[in-house]
Enzyme design. Structure first.
Site, PDB file in Angstrom:
ATOM      1  N   CYS A  86      40.523 -22.038   1.246  1.00 17.52           N
ATOM      2  CA  CYS A  86      40.420 -21.423   0.022  1.00 17.52           C
ATOM      3  C   CYS A  86      40.020 -22.572  -1.177  1.00 17.52           C
ATOM      4  O   CYS A  86      39.065 -23.139  -0.894  1.00 17.52           O
ATOM      5  CB  CYS A  86      41.660 -20.646  -0.201  1.00 17.52           C
ATOM      6  N   HIS A 194      42.589 -17.171   4.575  1.00 14.35           N
ATOM      7  CA  HIS A 194      43.779 -17.676   4.933  1.00 14.35           C
ATOM      8  C   HIS A 194      44.560 -17.531   6.226  1.00 14.35           C
ATOM      9  O   HIS A 194      45.292 -16.845   6.458  1.00 14.35           O
ATOM     10  CB  HIS A 194      44.642 -17.143   3.770  1.00 14.35           C
ATOM     11  N   GLU A 196      46.890 -19.464   7.336  1.00 10.71           N
ATOM     12  CA  GLU A 196      48.251 -19.680   7.229  1.00 10.71           C
ATOM     13  C   GLU A 196      49.029 -18.579   6.861  1.00 10.71           C
ATOM     14  O   GLU A 196      50.288 -18.268   7.027  1.00 10.71           O
ATOM     15  CB  GLU A 196      48.420 -20.794   6.549  1.00 10.71           C
TER      16      GLU A 196
END
Length: 222
Positions: A86, A194, A196
């Site tokens: 990002c 994302h 994660e």
């Protein structure tokens, strides 16, 4: 495997990124934007999402001039691995480690929701845990995720199999629906979604786990 996670003023995904790496078995060290060197033995530098320096001037532009930026460039120059997610992707383009630029989303709207991705290539340490053509669900949260590159640059990315992920379907106006790209040596990955945030079933999905497991599996003991 030792991963260094950078924190800038305005970063908000650094903890998520640290947890994702630790769950995969990696040793994680935290770096502040004013640090001028990486710890000895660093295998991978991770630049997290958020709004570094408040996104003033241009997303990622100030971060690319920070003290730690010189260490990131040097790490990449000697063949080290770098992951930017990002805002981290925006930083890597500003650093010149990846081609192209991230512009305002089509429609000028902030997008915050799960997105469908297609794995465009499994030929990288980042994507080896997936199959080419596999569909993933990974959250996005960005206002400036519209990836743009000139026609010659796009042709080069495609000819060299350096598009890592695409949106399926399109969400933000990115050229050829690109969601992530690799460097020429395939050791730097920038992506807007994302992964994660997709490593815990309690958070709605685990499609990001394979990326961190692939990195840890390849670099632990390397």
């Amino acid at each position: 495997m030792k991963a260094a996670v950078i924190t800038f003023p305005g970063s908000n995904c650094d903890r998520d990124l640290r947890v994702a790496f630790e769950r995969a078995g990696a040793e994680v060290v935290k770096l502040w934007h004013k640090d001028e060197a990486l710890p000895d033995g660093t295998d991978l530098v991770a630049v997290p999402g958020g709004f570094s320096y408040g996104d003033y001037l241009r997303c990622g532009a100030i971060a690319a001039q920070s003290p730690v930026a010189h260490a990131i460039r040097a790490h990449a120059a000697r063949g080290g691995y770098v992951l930017g997610i990002c805002n981290g992707f925006q930083v890597l383009t500003e650093l010149g480690l990846l081609p192209g630029a991230l512009m305002r989303n089509a429609g000028l709207t902030f997008l915050c929701r799960p997105a469908k991705l297609e794995v465009a290539t499994a030929d990288s340490i980042f994507t080896a845990g997936y199959a080419t053509g596999q569909t993933l669900s990974v959250p996005v949260a960005h206002h400036d995720g519209n990836y743009q590159i000139d026609p010659d640059g796009l042709r080069r990315l495609q000819d060299e199999d350096r598009v890592a992920f695409t949106y399926a379907p399109a969400i933000n106006g990115s050229v050829s629906d690109i969601a992530g790209v690799l460097s020429g040596n395939r050791r730097v990955l920038g992506m807007m979604p994302h992964p994660e945030r997709a490593v815990d079933p309690d958070h709605g999905g685990t499609d990001g786990q394979a990326m961190f497991a692939s990195l840890a599996g390849a670099l632990i003991g390397a």
